[in-house]
Design a protein around this motif. Structure first.
Motif, PDB file in Angstrom:
ATOM      1  N   GLN A 201      -5.600  12.923  13.564  1.00  0.00           N
ATOM      2  CA  GLN A 201      -6.039  11.675  14.545  1.00  0.00           C
ATOM      3  C   GLN A 201      -6.002  10.524  13.793  1.00  0.00           C
ATOM      4  O   GLN A 201      -5.409   9.554  14.377  1.00  0.00           O
ATOM      5  N   ALA A 202      -6.370  10.510  12.803  1.00  0.00           N
ATOM      6  CA  ALA A 202      -6.869   9.110  11.902  1.00  0.00           C
ATOM      7  C   ALA A 202      -5.358   8.687  11.441  1.00  0.00           C
ATOM      8  O   ALA A 202      -5.105   7.394  11.419  1.00  0.00           O
ATOM      9  N   GLY A 203      -4.582   9.577  11.069  1.00  0.00           N
ATOM     10  CA  GLY A 203      -3.096   9.216  10.717  1.00  0.00           C
ATOM     11  C   GLY A 203      -2.514   8.590  11.903  1.00  0.00           C
ATOM     12  O   GLY A 203      -1.905   7.472  11.697  1.00  0.00           O
TER      13      GLY A 203
ATOM     14  N   GLY B  24      -4.875  -8.349  -5.947  1.00  0.00           N
ATOM     15  CA  GLY B  24      -3.857  -8.458  -6.753  1.00  0.00           C
ATOM     16  C   GLY B  24      -3.713  -7.742  -7.979  1.00  0.00           C
ATOM     17  O   GLY B  24      -2.871  -7.616  -8.830  1.00  0.00           O
ATOM     18  N   VAL B  25      -4.849  -6.910  -8.118  1.00  0.00           N
ATOM     19  CA  VAL B  25      -4.981  -5.904  -9.501  1.00  0.00           C
ATOM     20  C   VAL B  25      -3.944  -4.879  -9.231  1.00  0.00           C
ATOM     21  O   VAL B  25      -3.347  -4.347 -10.268  1.00  0.00           O
ATOM     22  N   LEU B  26      -4.051  -4.362  -8.029  1.00  0.00           N
ATOM     23  CA  LEU B  26      -2.861  -3.407  -7.821  1.00  0.00           C
ATOM     24  C   LEU B  26      -1.764  -4.043  -6.866  1.00  0.00           C
ATOM     25  O   LEU B  26      -2.088  -4.714  -5.950  1.00  0.00           O
ATOM     26  N   ASP B  27      -0.646  -3.540  -6.999  1.00  0.00           N
ATOM     27  CA  ASP B  27       0.542  -3.993  -6.069  1.00  0.00           C
ATOM     28  C   ASP B  27       0.613  -2.846  -4.894  1.00  0.00           C
ATOM     29  O   ASP B  27       1.070  -3.286  -3.724  1.00  0.00           O
ATOM     30  N   GLY B  28       0.044  -1.650  -4.915  1.00  0.00           N
ATOM     31  CA  GLY B  28       0.148  -0.707  -4.047  1.00  0.00           C
ATOM     32  C   GLY B  28      -0.603   0.591  -4.333  1.00  0.00           C
ATOM     33  O   GLY B  28      -1.254   0.514  -5.274  1.00  0.00           O
ATOM     34  N   VAL B  29      -0.574   1.649  -3.257  1.00  0.00           N
ATOM     35  CA  VAL B  29      -1.358   2.791  -3.598  1.00  0.00           C
ATOM     36  C   VAL B  29      -0.517   3.839  -2.824  1.00  0.00           C
ATOM     37  O   VAL B  29       0.357   3.668  -1.856  1.00  0.00           O
ATOM     38  N   ILE B  30      -0.653   4.970  -3.452  1.00  0.00           N
ATOM     39  CA  ILE B  30       0.122   6.246  -2.630  1.00  0.00           C
ATOM     40  C   ILE B  30      -1.227   6.690  -1.612  1.00  0.00           C
ATOM     41  O   ILE B  30      -2.138   7.095  -2.178  1.00  0.00           O
ATOM     42  N   ALA B  31      -0.962   6.569  -0.479  1.00  0.00           N
ATOM     43  CA  ALA B  31      -2.008   6.932   0.354  1.00  0.00           C
ATOM     44  C   ALA B  31      -1.446   7.139   1.910  1.00  0.00           C
ATOM     45  O   ALA B  31      -0.141   6.710   2.098  1.00  0.00           O
ATOM     46  N   PRO B  32      -2.149   8.009   2.715  1.00  0.00           N
ATOM     47  CA  PRO B  32      -1.638   8.257   3.987  1.00  0.00           C
ATOM     48  C   PRO B  32      -1.884   7.257   4.831  1.00  0.00           C
ATOM     49  O   PRO B  32      -3.006   6.259   4.470  1.00  0.00           O
ATOM     50  N   PRO B  33      -1.393   7.218   6.018  1.00  0.00           N
ATOM     51  CA  PRO B  33      -1.401   5.868   6.999  1.00  0.00           C
ATOM     52  C   PRO B  33      -2.806   5.838   7.534  1.00  0.00           C
ATOM     53  O   PRO B  33      -3.090   4.863   8.063  1.00  0.00           O
TER      54      PRO B  33
END
Length: 343
Positions: free
Chosen positions: A272-274, A200-209
């Motif tokens: 492919q990873a996305g 819970g230190v972060l609420d989220g992250v800008i990241a690819p799927p």
């Protein structure tokens, strides 16, 4: 201290690598990622190509999982010979890569890994600053990636207003935009994000799927918003110039031929990873949402304005960032294609 000891060992040859067979050049490759990560699978494709193309006269010995290189000092470590070839992330460099870090925010409109790599080369042709920041290194692959979105633990993001108050891990070029939108952005290596989300230190992250699978974010996050966040390319696989110059001409030729092979493998593995990441997210009941078109347009305008401001701010370091920024704006065509003409 650990890396200082490793460096001393390599330089003194006391705990050095095994002596290869006569006529064989061994290259030690270092990566912070595990052997199963998509980046590492691309690395393995390059290794197979180099070894086959050289007829076995080049052998690559990989060292995975961060045993040799750090994420924030990897460029300097490679310059000093801790490894022959390595994965670097200039966007986390503590110094000496100001333009390469900031230029990752100049890619608005370049939506595929291939177009991002092409645009990076447009900018390097236009600006000599890149070569200065890469002094002592030979670039063996430039890496782009699929567009990030917004991954959140417990709060869905259906509009830009929903970003207000969220503590988000974000790349450096996005921090001021997110602050303007009311978020609380922080920059940290991606390898630290899972635990920060779990605690819970972060609420989220800008990241690819792809991170839902490759970094297991589906275990600690419940929402993904497909806001198209531009992302940039950067020199991601490099060799020290000193080691490069020590190689015979035929080995250098093989490594040059390996550049497009490595870049194509990275693009393919990313794509492919996305797809796999989105599949993993849906199977884990992660809610996947689109961002309304008007909100996307507003975000794009903020992003581009901030990119120009960041380019101008580099003058404080004696760096001409506007040449690269203008080259990027000329290079991206309305249809998303890349043309370097008119430099």
């Amino acid at each position: 201290m650990r890396r200082a000891i490793l460096l001393a060992c390599l330089l003194m040859a006391g705990c050095a690598r095994p002596v290869p067979h006569a006529g064989v050049t061994e290259l030690v490759y270092a990566s912070p990622y595990s052997p199963a990560h998509p980046f590492s699978r691309a690395d393995k494709s390059w290794m197979k190509f180099v070894e086959a193309r050289s007829g076995g006269s080049i052998k690559v010995r990989p060292i995975w999982s961060g045993s040799l290189l750090s994420s924030d000092q990897s460029m300097e470590e490679l310059r000093h010979g801790i490894a022959d070839v390595g994965l670097v992330t200039p966007i986390y460099a503590r110094g000496g890569a100001h333009l390469i870090r900031v230029q990752s925010g100049f890619y608005s409109g370049a939506k595929t890994p291939q177009s991002q790599v092409a645009l990076y080369r447009c900018m390097t042709r236009a600006s000599p600053e890149y070569a200065k920041e890469l002094d002592g290194l030979e670039v063996l692959a430039v890496q782009g990636g699929i567009l990030p979105g917004i991954v959140t633990r417990n709060r869905p993001v259906r509009s830009l207003a929903d970003l207000k108050g969220l503590r988000l891990r974000a790349p450096s070029e996005l921090i001021s935009v997110l602050r303007e939108l009311g978020a609380d952005p922080v920059n940290m290596p991606m390898g630290d994000v899972y635990s920060a989300l779990a605690k819970g230190v972060l609420d989220g992250v800008i990241a690819p799927p792809d991170t839902f699978g490759s970094l297991h974010f589906a275990e600690v996050a419940h929402y993904f918003t497909a806001l198209e966040v531009p992302r940039g390319a950067y020199p991601a696989r490099v060799m020290s110039s000193r080691r490069w110059k020590s190689l015979p001409a035929d080995a250098q030729k093989v490594l040059l031929e390996g550049i497009p092979v490595w870049e194509a493998a990275l693009a393919s593995e990313n794509e492919q990873a996305g797809k796999l990441g989105l599949k993993t997210a849906r199977e884990a009941n992660v809610t996947v949402m689109a961002m309304p078109a008007a909100e996307q347009a507003r975000f794009d305008a903020l992003y581009l304005r901030d990119a120009e401001r960041n380019a101008r701010s580099l003058s404080a370091y004696g760096i001409d960032g506007m040449t690269a920024f203008r080259a990027a704006r000329r290079g991206v065509k309305p249809d998303g294609s890349i043309e370097c003409g008119g430099m």
